[in-house]
Design an enzyme around this catalytic site. Structure first.
Site, PDB file in Angstrom:
ATOM      1  N   LYS A 243       0.842  -1.194   0.000  1.00 25.77           N
ATOM      2  CA  LYS A 243       0.000   0.000   0.000  1.00 25.77           C
ATOM      3  C   LYS A 243       0.880   1.249   0.000  1.00 25.77           C
ATOM      4  O   LYS A 243       1.986   1.241   0.554  1.00 25.77           O
ATOM      5  CB  LYS A 243      -0.865   0.039   1.271  1.00 25.77           C
ATOM      6  CG  LYS A 243      -1.920  -1.030   1.389  1.00 25.77           C
ATOM      7  CD  LYS A 243      -2.656  -0.892   2.722  1.00 25.77           C
ATOM      8  CE  LYS A 243      -3.684  -1.971   2.920  1.00 25.77           C
ATOM      9  NZ  LYS A 243      -4.864  -1.822   2.051  1.00 25.77           N
ATOM     10  N   ARG A 317     -10.146 -11.771   2.475  1.00 26.50           N
ATOM     11  CA  ARG A 317     -11.045 -12.824   1.997  1.00 26.50           C
ATOM     12  C   ARG A 317     -10.366 -14.192   2.040  1.00 26.50           C
ATOM     13  O   ARG A 317     -11.040 -15.221   2.122  1.00 26.50           O
ATOM     14  CB  ARG A 317     -11.545 -12.488   0.600  1.00 26.50           C
ATOM     15  CG  ARG A 317     -10.502 -12.510  -0.497  1.00 26.50           C
ATOM     16  CD  ARG A 317     -10.953 -11.748  -1.724  1.00 26.50           C
ATOM     17  NE  ARG A 317     -11.011 -10.307  -1.469  1.00 26.50           N
ATOM     18  CZ  ARG A 317     -11.482  -9.412  -2.329  1.00 26.50           C
ATOM     19  NH1 ARG A 317     -11.919  -9.796  -3.499  1.00 26.50           N
ATOM     20  NH2 ARG A 317     -11.504  -8.136  -2.019  1.00 26.50           N
TER      21      ARG A 317
END
Length: 463
Positions: A243, A317
């Site tokens: 990020k 996820r």
């Protein structure tokens, strides 16, 4: 730094009947028609007090001492049901009660309690706070219970990762379990591979603190079975798909799903609801190291489905997939997962309105009704099967990051749906877990979302 404490907090309430200062919570109509205490009315009119939403005016006694306060609710008090939370941060120290208010007793007290929250673990304690007398017709025990659950979630999220990594989060779960006589078990490190949780291991193996699956169980067999699954990414660098710095600033909150699940579990256990509760928390740090998982890797999940890694920043996820696969090995009357999962959910609905996904029409209706009843906003979004093809990969069963960037919250939910095939009563919440701006009932920082609505629903069905 002292260990995390989830129960030791000063109460925002008092029990000093007859020894408290009055607060007159009023609308502009009360001032215009003169339907409040004559002394308070006279002072309000002399001071030009208009009872605007959140306005506060101190009332002196004849000899110059503090005699009470006027608090404005605006023309539509129902627009801000927890406005009384502002009193907890604006009243001077002392013991208070609300004399009149066009609000229910529970709303009034819960709003005040929510607004009293302070996170001061890393600062000198602030000045003494005011306290409020809970109205006699309010459910004081349940208000305190809900506050404890909300404050637990807020505290866990607000605590930075150097004090709330996987080890510390496990300690917090163990402390909660000990308090409510629940059973806590943990599978950590390479034991995850032995016990067939390969995706949890994959995401967390690069961290200095071992990845783990934490399980808390409580309640009596034969009662309604409730399973809660919470994403516990204690910090998310994005992995090798790193990020940018600005996006990493709030990543201590990426365990907000686990934090909210634990807050809900506290409410359930404290209320002694007739449920058989199971909490599953896949807990990791998505770090960068020589053994970090890579874009293009393919891993087999607990369920046997293979997953191609097309973005290491879509890690939540992955860990949820293994935990949901475990949960789905037995049927529950309600299976809930909560996760700070996608930016797409925030683009769609903003930070304050978490979407939920379910194929269970009755459950969707009941949750929406509970949301409105307790003013805990949620919004149903579709599990649109037309997008299910986007979750497929060319050389694996699934991709963790569909190309194109469209409908990201829906495709993430559809990815998770692949791991829930037995349980019909499943709902996925994509929460933000953070208040970006101060509101009457909460400061900026970690936030509980959807758990009061879920608690209300569970109270209704489980007693």
């Amino acid at each position: 730094m002292a260990p995390f404490q989830f129960i030791d907090r000063p109460s925002p309430f008092n029990a000093k009947k007859g020894k408290t200062l009055p607060i007159f919570a009023v609308t502009p109509a009360h001032i215009e028609t003169g339907t409040i205490d004559p002394i308070a009315l006279d002072w309000a009119r002399k001071a030009g007090f208009k009872a605007e939403s959140g306005a506060l005016l101190m009332i002196p006694t004849g000899d110059g001492h503090l005699g009470g306060a006027l608090f404005g609710l605006g023309r539509n008090p129902s627009d801000a049901p927890f406005l009384t939370g502002k009193l907890a941060r604006t009243l001077p120290a002392g013991d208070w009660h609300i004399e009149t208010a066009p609000l229910t007793a529970n709303r009034l007290a819960l709003g005040y309690g929510l607004g009293s929250y302070r996170f001061e673990r890393y600062k000198a304690a602030s000045a003494e706070a005011p306290t409020l007398l809970i109205p006699a017709d309010a459910d004081a025990a349940d208000i305190r219970r809900q506050l404890a659950g909300v404050f637990l979630a807020r505290d866990l999220i607000n605590t930075p990762t150097n004090d709330m990594g996987p080890d510390a989060l496990e300690e917090a779960v163990r402390a909660l379990g000990e308090h409510y006589k629940a059973k806590v078990s943990v599978i950590a490190g390479d034991d995850l591979l032995k016990e067939n949780f390969p995706l949890i291991h994959t995401v967390g193996r690069a961290s200095a603190e071992a990845p783990r699956l934490i399980e808390l169980t409580w309640g009596r067999k034969g009662h309604r079975r409730v399973t809660l699954v919470g994403k516990g990414v204690c910090f998310d660098t994005g992995g090798l798909d790193i990020k940018p710095a600005a996006s990493m600033l709030l990543m201590k909150k990426d365990m907000g799903g686990a934090a909210n699940v634990l807050g809900l579990a506290l409410m359930i256990m404290d209320a002694k609801l007739k449920v058989e509760l199971r909490v599953l928390l896949p807990v990791v740090e998505n770090a960068i190291s020589a053994n970090a998982f890579r874009p293009g890797d393919i891993y087999r999940s607990r369920k046997g489905l293979t997953v191609q890694i097309d973005n290491t920043d879509a890690e939540g996820r992955l860990i949820l997939a293994d935990a949901l696969a475990l949960a789905d090995e037995e049927e529950s009357d309600l299976l809930v997962d909560m996760a700070t999962l996608t930016g797409a959910a925030r683009v769609a609905l903003g930070p304050d309105l978490p979407p939920f996904f379910t194929d269970d029409e009755d459950l969707a209706h009941d949750l929406s009704e509970a949301s409105l009843t307790v003013d805990d906003p949620i919004w149903r979004m579709p599990l649109h099967m037309g997008y299910d093809k986007d979750v497929s990969a060319r050389i694996a069963d699934l991709t963790n990051a569909p190309a194109g960037g469209m409908a990201g919250a829906i495709t993430a939910a559809l990815f998770l749906k692949r791991f829930v095939t037995r349980n019909r009563h499943w709902v996925h919440f994509d929460i933000y877990g953070w208040a970006q701006a101060e509101r009457p009932h909460s400061p900026v920082g970690g936030e509980a979302q959807a758990i009061r609505a879920l608690y209300h629903h569970l109270r209704k069905i489980a007693g």
